[in-house]
Design a protein around this motif. Structure first.
Motif, mmCIF file in Angstrom:
data_model
loop_
_atom_site.group_PDB
_atom_site.id
_atom_site.type_symbol
_atom_site.label_atom_id
_atom_site.label_comp_id
_atom_site.label_asym_id
_atom_site.label_seq_id
_atom_site.Cartn_x
_atom_site.Cartn_y
_atom_site.Cartn_z
ATOM 1 N N ARG A 26 0.863 -1.183 0.000
ATOM 2 C CA ARG A 26 0.000 0.000 0.000
ATOM 3 C C ARG A 26 0.893 1.224 0.000
ATOM 4 O O ARG A 26 1.949 1.235 0.599
ATOM 5 C CB ARG A 26 -0.889 0.053 1.242
ATOM 6 N N GLU A 27 0.443 2.270 -0.660
ATOM 7 C CA GLU A 27 1.200 3.504 -0.661
ATOM 8 C C GLU A 27 0.906 4.282 0.615
ATOM 9 O O GLU A 27 -0.246 4.522 0.956
ATOM 10 C CB GLU A 27 0.818 4.349 -1.879
ATOM 11 N N GLU A 28 1.946 4.646 1.324
ATOM 12 C CA GLU A 28 1.810 5.445 2.540
ATOM 13 C C GLU A 28 1.761 6.916 2.139
ATOM 14 O O GLU A 28 2.574 7.367 1.353
ATOM 15 C CB GLU A 28 3.021 5.181 3.436
ATOM 16 N N GLU A 29 0.798 7.656 2.663
ATOM 17 C CA GLU A 29 0.706 9.078 2.359
ATOM 18 C C GLU A 29 1.612 9.852 3.300
ATOM 19 O O GLU A 29 1.531 9.692 4.514
ATOM 20 C CB GLU A 29 -0.729 9.571 2.477
ATOM 21 N N LEU A 30 2.469 10.683 2.713
ATOM 22 C CA LEU A 30 3.415 11.483 3.484
ATOM 23 C C LEU A 30 3.298 12.940 3.090
ATOM 24 O O LEU A 30 3.060 13.253 1.924
ATOM 25 C CB LEU A 30 4.855 11.022 3.209
ATOM 26 N N THR A 31 3.485 13.822 4.049
ATOM 27 C CA THR A 31 3.559 15.253 3.781
ATOM 28 C C THR A 31 4.767 15.789 4.523
ATOM 29 O O THR A 31 4.925 15.545 5.714
ATOM 30 C CB THR A 31 2.289 15.985 4.246
ATOM 31 N N THR A 32 5.611 16.505 3.792
ATOM 32 C CA THR A 32 6.812 17.092 4.375
ATOM 33 C C THR A 32 6.808 18.586 4.097
ATOM 34 O O THR A 32 6.538 18.998 2.966
ATOM 35 C CB THR A 32 8.080 16.465 3.754
ATOM 36 N N VAL A 33 7.087 19.378 5.121
ATOM 37 C CA VAL A 33 7.139 20.834 4.982
ATOM 38 C C VAL A 33 8.509 21.301 5.456
ATOM 39 O O VAL A 33 8.987 20.864 6.499
ATOM 40 C CB VAL A 33 6.035 21.523 5.830
ATOM 41 N N ARG A 34 9.106 22.189 4.689
ATOM 42 C CA ARG A 34 10.395 22.756 5.080
ATOM 43 C C ARG A 34 10.291 24.274 5.015
ATOM 44 O O ARG A 34 9.805 24.828 4.037
ATOM 45 C CB ARG A 34 11.489 22.248 4.132
ATOM 46 N N VAL A 35 10.731 24.945 6.068
ATOM 47 C CA VAL A 35 10.793 26.400 6.134
ATOM 48 C C VAL A 35 12.266 26.768 6.004
ATOM 49 O O VAL A 35 13.098 26.291 6.767
ATOM 50 C CB VAL A 35 10.213 26.935 7.463
ATOM 51 N N GLN A 36 12.578 27.632 5.029
ATOM 52 C CA GLN A 36 13.980 27.930 4.755
ATOM 53 C C GLN A 36 14.139 29.335 4.188
ATOM 54 O O GLN A 36 13.154 30.013 3.924
ATOM 55 C CB GLN A 36 14.539 26.907 3.764
ATOM 56 N N LEU A 56 6.587 22.480 0.307
ATOM 57 C CA LEU A 56 5.737 21.357 0.710
ATOM 58 C C LEU A 56 5.816 20.276 -0.354
ATOM 59 O O LEU A 56 5.762 20.567 -1.554
ATOM 60 C CB LEU A 56 4.289 21.814 0.853
ATOM 61 N N HIS A 57 5.965 19.038 0.091
ATOM 62 C CA HIS A 57 5.886 17.881 -0.798
ATOM 63 C C HIS A 57 4.959 16.867 -0.133
ATOM 64 O O HIS A 57 5.083 16.603 1.058
ATOM 65 C CB HIS A 57 7.245 17.247 -1.049
ATOM 66 N N THR A 58 4.039 16.313 -0.916
ATOM 67 C CA THR A 58 3.099 15.347 -0.360
ATOM 68 C C THR A 58 2.789 14.239 -1.357
ATOM 69 O O THR A 58 2.880 14.456 -2.571
ATOM 70 C CB THR A 58 1.785 16.018 0.081
#
Length: 91
Positions: A26-36, A56-58
């Motif tokens: 199954r594909e796991e849903e991920l969300t990554t946010v970076r402040v730079q 943001l990448h999701t």
């Protein structure tokens, strides 16, 4: 990588690595946010402010765009924190 992250490079944003992982087929849903990249705008004037690049990448199906990159002012983070405190009670 599937190439969907390449368009973010042209905007001055950089991907955060692998966007999806397989878990028990199954594909796991991920969300990554970076402040730079904080920048002072209008430096030296009375109306100077700091803004930040938000990347943001999701892999979530809830988002149509899988990557996003915008600049936001510090005061918008203050507003977000207040909203989260109001809605969640403890941030």
């Amino acid at each position: 990588m599937d190439g969907s992250e390449d368009s973010s490079r042209s905007k001055g944003c950089f991907p955060l690595g692998s966007g999806s992982r397989m878990l028990e087929n199954r594909e796991e849903e991920l969300t990554t946010v970076r402040v730079q990249d904080p920048r002072v705008q209008n430096e030296g004037s009375w109306n100077s402010y700091v803004d930040y690049k938000i990347f943001l990448h999701t892999t979530s199906k809830a988002f149509t765009a899988k990557t996003s990159c915008v600049r936001r002012r510090y005061r918008e983070f203050v507003w977000l924190r207040r909203q989260l405190q109001r809605n969640a009670g403890s941030v």
